[in-house]
Design a protein around this motif. Structure first.
Motif, PDB file in Angstrom:
ATOM      1  N   ARG A  47      48.377  36.075  46.611  1.00  0.00           N
ATOM      2  CA  ARG A  47      49.606  35.990  47.431  1.00  0.00           C
ATOM      3  C   ARG A  47      50.715  35.290  46.644  1.00  0.00           C
ATOM      4  NH1 ARG A  47      45.675  34.942  51.434  1.00  0.00           N
ATOM      5  NH2 ARG A  47      45.945  32.689  51.284  1.00  0.00           N
ATOM      6  N   ARG A  48      50.318  34.265  45.908  1.00  0.00           N
ATOM      7  CA  ARG A  48      51.317  33.485  45.182  1.00  0.00           C
ATOM      8  C   ARG A  48      51.857  34.243  43.975  1.00  0.00           C
ATOM      9  NH1 ARG A  48      50.421  27.218  43.441  1.00  0.00           N
ATOM     10  NH2 ARG A  48      52.421  26.932  42.449  1.00  0.00           N
ATOM     11  N   PHE A  49      50.972  34.974  43.287  1.00  0.00           N
ATOM     12  CA  PHE A  49      51.361  35.726  42.092  1.00  0.00           C
ATOM     13  C   PHE A  49      50.995  37.197  42.319  1.00  0.00           C
ATOM     14  CE2 PHE A  49      49.727  31.515  40.520  1.00  0.00           C
ATOM     15  CZ  PHE A  49      50.965  30.938  40.247  1.00  0.00           C
ATOM     16  N   PRO A  50      51.862  37.946  43.030  1.00  0.00           N
ATOM     17  CA  PRO A  50      51.512  39.327  43.430  1.00  0.00           C
ATOM     18  C   PRO A  50      51.098  40.214  42.256  1.00  0.00           C
ATOM     19  CG  PRO A  50      53.502  38.595  44.545  1.00  0.00           C
ATOM     20  CD  PRO A  50      53.164  37.529  43.555  1.00  0.00           C
ATOM     21  N   ILE A  51      51.669  39.985  41.081  1.00  0.00           N
ATOM     22  CA  ILE A  51      51.330  40.840  39.930  1.00  0.00           C
ATOM     23  C   ILE A  51      49.832  40.748  39.608  1.00  0.00           C
ATOM     24  CG2 ILE A  51      51.940  39.064  38.206  1.00  0.00           C
ATOM     25  CD1 ILE A  51      52.532  42.799  37.759  1.00  0.00           C
ATOM     26  N   LEU A  52      49.246  39.581  39.849  1.00  0.00           N
ATOM     27  CA  LEU A  52      47.811  39.423  39.585  1.00  0.00           C
ATOM     28  C   LEU A  52      46.996  40.202  40.618  1.00  0.00           C
ATOM     29  CD1 LEU A  52      47.511  35.640  38.590  1.00  0.00           C
ATOM     30  CD2 LEU A  52      47.783  37.638  37.112  1.00  0.00           C
ATOM     31  N   GLY A  53      47.499  40.257  41.842  1.00  0.00           N
ATOM     32  CA  GLY A  53      46.833  41.047  42.872  1.00  0.00           C
ATOM     33  C   GLY A  53      46.879  42.532  42.532  1.00  0.00           C
ATOM     34  N   GLU A  54      48.066  42.974  42.089  1.00  0.00           N
ATOM     35  CA  GLU A  54      48.207  44.388  41.709  1.00  0.00           C
ATOM     36  C   GLU A  54      47.279  44.747  40.562  1.00  0.00           C
ATOM     37  OE1 GLU A  54      52.344  45.151  40.762  1.00  0.00           O
ATOM     38  OE2 GLU A  54      52.917  44.112  42.618  1.00  0.00           O
TER      39      GLU A  54
END
Ligand SMILES: Nc1ncnc2c1ncn2[C@@H]1O[C@H](COP(=O)(O)OP(=O)(O)OP(=O)(O)O)[C@@H](O)[C@H]1O
Ligand SMILES: [Mg+2]
Length: 236
Positions: free
Chosen positions: A120-127
């Motif tokens: 949630r904090r670093f969306p690019i990592l989720g993607e």
């Protein structure tokens, strides 16, 4: 919690690298350690992280003696490192790298929740959660290295030259992140050669040269030019 190192001597084999170094890193503060290549910055960080046993001196976290503890016990005590170049595992996925940040902890549910919080904090990592660590850009790798460190909600964060090798814009982002982290309360040890970028963030400053403290004090009122000229020996 304050991390306090007193009179640390340390080295490798017969070679002494640190000679009587004192250092205090307080909660909600950034203590910057500057110094030329080979001055012992990473060696000091390794001692603080439990990765290198010092020859002498003491190391305490709020009066708890840390010397004698194993590396994973340091992490359980709340002392977590972002190593030089980030130390992301290139063959593991982003998700697996983040799980590695929780390995020393026993509460798996808390680790899973913590990893979701990182997405949630670093969306690019989720993607990119299924992408290999090695496929990320330099900036994304450093973000992953930070997120992996944050999974265990550290009380003391040890950062070894997080700006090294990154593009100027990415360096700004990384320092912005470090500033945000300070506001959350951990004690932060920031090793850097980028004095210009790091000094504005610093609360305390230590300059190491040849394994000894050349200067230690409040960052407030220190100008970059003075620091560099007087203590690092390079005219700006
Ligand atoms: N594993 C090791 N074995 C033997 N000598 C080492 C080891 N690691 C570092 N050294 C030596 O210890 C000294 C201090 O190294 P250290 O990595 O702490 O410096 P540093 O200030 O972090 O430098 P840099 O800015 O290049 O990262 C250097 O002379 C280095 O060659
Ligand atoms: Mg180093």
């Amino acid at each position: 919690m304050s991390l306090i190192a007193r009179n640390i001597t340390a080295g490798y084999g017969q070679i002494r690298v640190l000679n009587g170094v004192n250092l205090e890193v307080a909660p909600g503060q950034i203590h910057c350690v500057f110094g030329p290549n080979g001055s012992g910055k990473s060696t000091l960080l390794k001692v603080c992280a439990g990765m290198l046993r010092p020859w002498g001196g003491s190391l305490e976290l709020d009066e708890q003696n840390l010397l004698g503890l194993k590396g994973h016990q340091f992490i359980r005590s709340g002392i977590v490192t972002v190593p030089q170049s980030g130390g992301v595992f290139p063959e593991l996925s982003v998700a697996e790298n983040l799980m590695a940040g929780g390995l020393a902890l026993s509460d798996n549910a808390a680790v899973r929740e913590s990893i979701q919080a990182m997405y949630r904090r670093f969306p690019i990592l989720g993607e990119k959660r299924n992408a290999r660590g090695g496929s990320l850009s330099g900036g994304q790798r450093m973000l992953l290295a930070f997120a992996r460190a944050l999974v265990s909600e550290p009380k003391v964060l040890l950062l070894d030259e997080p700006s090294a090798g990154l593009a100027p814009l990415v360096v700004k982002e990384v320092f912005g992140l470090i500033k945000d982290l300070r506001a959350q309360g951990p004690a932060i040890l920031l090793i850097e050669q980028a004095v210009r970028d790091a000094l504005p963030l610093a609360d305390q400053v230590t300059v190491l040269a040849q394994g000894e403290v050349q200067f230690q004090g409040q960052a407030q009122g220190l100008s970059e030019a003075k620091l560099v000229e007087a203590y690092l020996g390079v005219k700006m």
